[in-house]
Scaffold this active site. Sequence first.
Site, PDB file in Angstrom:
ATOM      1  N   ASN A   1       0.859  -1.175   0.000  1.00 26.79           N
ATOM      2  CA  ASN A   1       0.000   0.000   0.000  1.00 26.79           C
ATOM      3  C   ASN A   1       0.903   1.235   0.000  1.00 26.79           C
ATOM      4  OD1 ASN A   1      -1.409   2.230   1.714  1.00 26.79           O
ATOM      5  ND2 ASN A   1      -3.073   0.921   1.008  1.00 26.79           N
TER       6      ASN A   1
ATOM      7  N   CYS B   1      -4.869  10.404   1.393  1.00 24.83           N
ATOM      8  CA  CYS B   1      -3.902  11.256   2.094  1.00 24.83           C
ATOM      9  C   CYS B   1      -4.116  12.717   1.719  1.00 24.83           C
ATOM     10  CB  CYS B   1      -2.470  10.894   1.699  1.00 24.83           C
ATOM     11  SG  CYS B   1      -2.138   9.162   1.699  1.00 24.83           S
TER      12      CYS B   1
ATOM     13  N   LYS C   1      -7.162   2.625  -4.031  1.00 27.89           N
ATOM     14  CA  LYS C   1      -8.089   2.479  -2.892  1.00 27.89           C
ATOM     15  C   LYS C   1      -8.860   3.783  -2.699  1.00 27.89           C
ATOM     16  CE  LYS C   1      -8.086   0.743   1.879  1.00 27.89           C
ATOM     17  NZ  LYS C   1      -7.199   0.148   2.922  1.00 27.89           N
TER      18      LYS C   1
ATOM     19  N   GLY D   1     -15.595  -3.570   6.894  1.00 32.76           N
ATOM     20  CA  GLY D   1     -16.378  -4.285   7.913  1.00 32.76           C
ATOM     21  C   GLY D   1     -16.609  -5.758   7.661  1.00 32.76           C
TER      22      GLY D   1
END
Lengths: 305, 257
Positions: A102, A133, A168, A247
Amino acid sequence: MEIMADLCVDIAGLRLANPVLTASGTFGYGLEYQDFVDLSLLGGIIVKGTTLEPREGNPYPRMAETAQGMLNCVGLQNKGVDYFCRHIYPQIKDIKTNMIVNVSGNSPEDYAECAARINELDCIPAIELNISCPNVKHGGMAFGTTTEGAASVVKAVREAYKKTLIVKLSPNVTSITDIALAVQDAGADAVSLINTLMGMAIDIEKRKRILSIGTGGLSGPCIKPVALRMVYQVARAVKVPVIGLGGISNAKDAIEFLLAGASAIEIGTANFLDPTISVKVVQGIDEYLEKHSFKSVKEIIGICE
Amino acid sequence: MMKCVLDLQVTSVERLSERYVLLAATNPVGPLPEMRPGQFAQLRIDDSKETFLRRPISLHSVDYEKNEVCFLVQKVGKGTASLWQKQPGSTLNAILPLGKGFTMPLSPEQRFLLVGGGVGIAPLLFMGEAMQRQGARPVFLLGARSKSDLLRLDAYRACGDVYITTEDGSEGEKGFVTQHSILQKEKFDNIAVCGPKPMMMSMASYAKSKGIPCEVSLENMMACGLGACLCCVEDTLDGNVCVCKEGPVFGVEKLKW
């Protein structure tokens, strides 16, 4: 562990033995979990967020427990890409699964430089770009919150990085589908979603916000319905493969994401509660396929109306 | 040292007071792994709707012959309240052993002072018992608010000398552990401390002033307990390090105290 069905999936040319990956920041470099899990049984491991320069991360406290989830503001603590290449890569390169790094940064140039270094590592077949970010040069807004910001990072990295590029996506946006389309057009091979949802927790006795920087990313079962909806929408809008996360705590959750259109899934916070959950999910997917007479996991991807 | 996830079975539950419970548990399917004093377990909380994560609890005592591990738990929040309500026979899912433990004496002649405050005395019994097996005799200095907060003194007295302070003077010397006269009377080669942070900090400064090596056990909030999430970091001279993996026991010279 005996697997009956064909669990193999393909993410833009990257072959996964099964659709179960572990999410960045929740599984260390894999090494932290090898007492619990035969790592070769996983589809892949997405290691800790790596940046061009070393980062100390945010001050403690970095975590707050919530109902069915947790907030974190770790702040990308890592020793930088050079340290990764020199000291960590030799320890993980022989792990018999897809080791995916990542990548995070402050500017498109940072991201590209970091990705270029990782491009040189033979046993890293893919990277996952964290575009949540802050864009330091442009007021600190996260790259991933605008189509232009997201595309600028992906374009820069695409030129520097020749292997499988997964992007992502942040859920903290008005339309995650628009961002997904923008990164697809900028050269992403696949998208993974969702990153954590921005949240907050307050200590009513101290009358202060719990996390050191006030806010943090929410993860855990509480975000699953949001993640599932976003995966469903994005999978219908883009041509590139979608990797679903948010989740996922068991095989049932994972199957929901596959049915919604994810070609693979990532397990994150659930690793903290049960360090063996990732392989249990692989097995559970297999049992589901067998029970419903599917020969291959590919048959169920996106078949939910 | 191999870490594992075990469905332990609770063998006994002793509620020492309204706030403290002593849980003993065995591994019904095989021997317990090797564990060291100062290490901890991540206990799963099964019947609390308001908690999500496991709770890190120090190893209070390990009896390999009985294949039993004990936890001394203080009821603080919803998670520990759930542990307080455990019944004999119930399952206690644990990840253990985690973290690095206390430094043990190199020879039985070394004088180790084990200082505990409140429920922080918990890991020191395991250490004292391990020292006793080595032929060493630990000296415990235990502090509490009041006599009723002093726990399991007989168990500590069975393996070493016990000195006590209470804030109200109801047992032992009145005041804090750092004021106890034993610190003036005896010389120690090493000090191990577990308790409230202010207590550990003042013991650390005492040890530094006397030039005695000193280790403290930190209890930063944790998520994974495995060094993966980087939530429980302590700001040390080596930067932010995970308390769960590099600790919970740290030499005070590493800390920015």
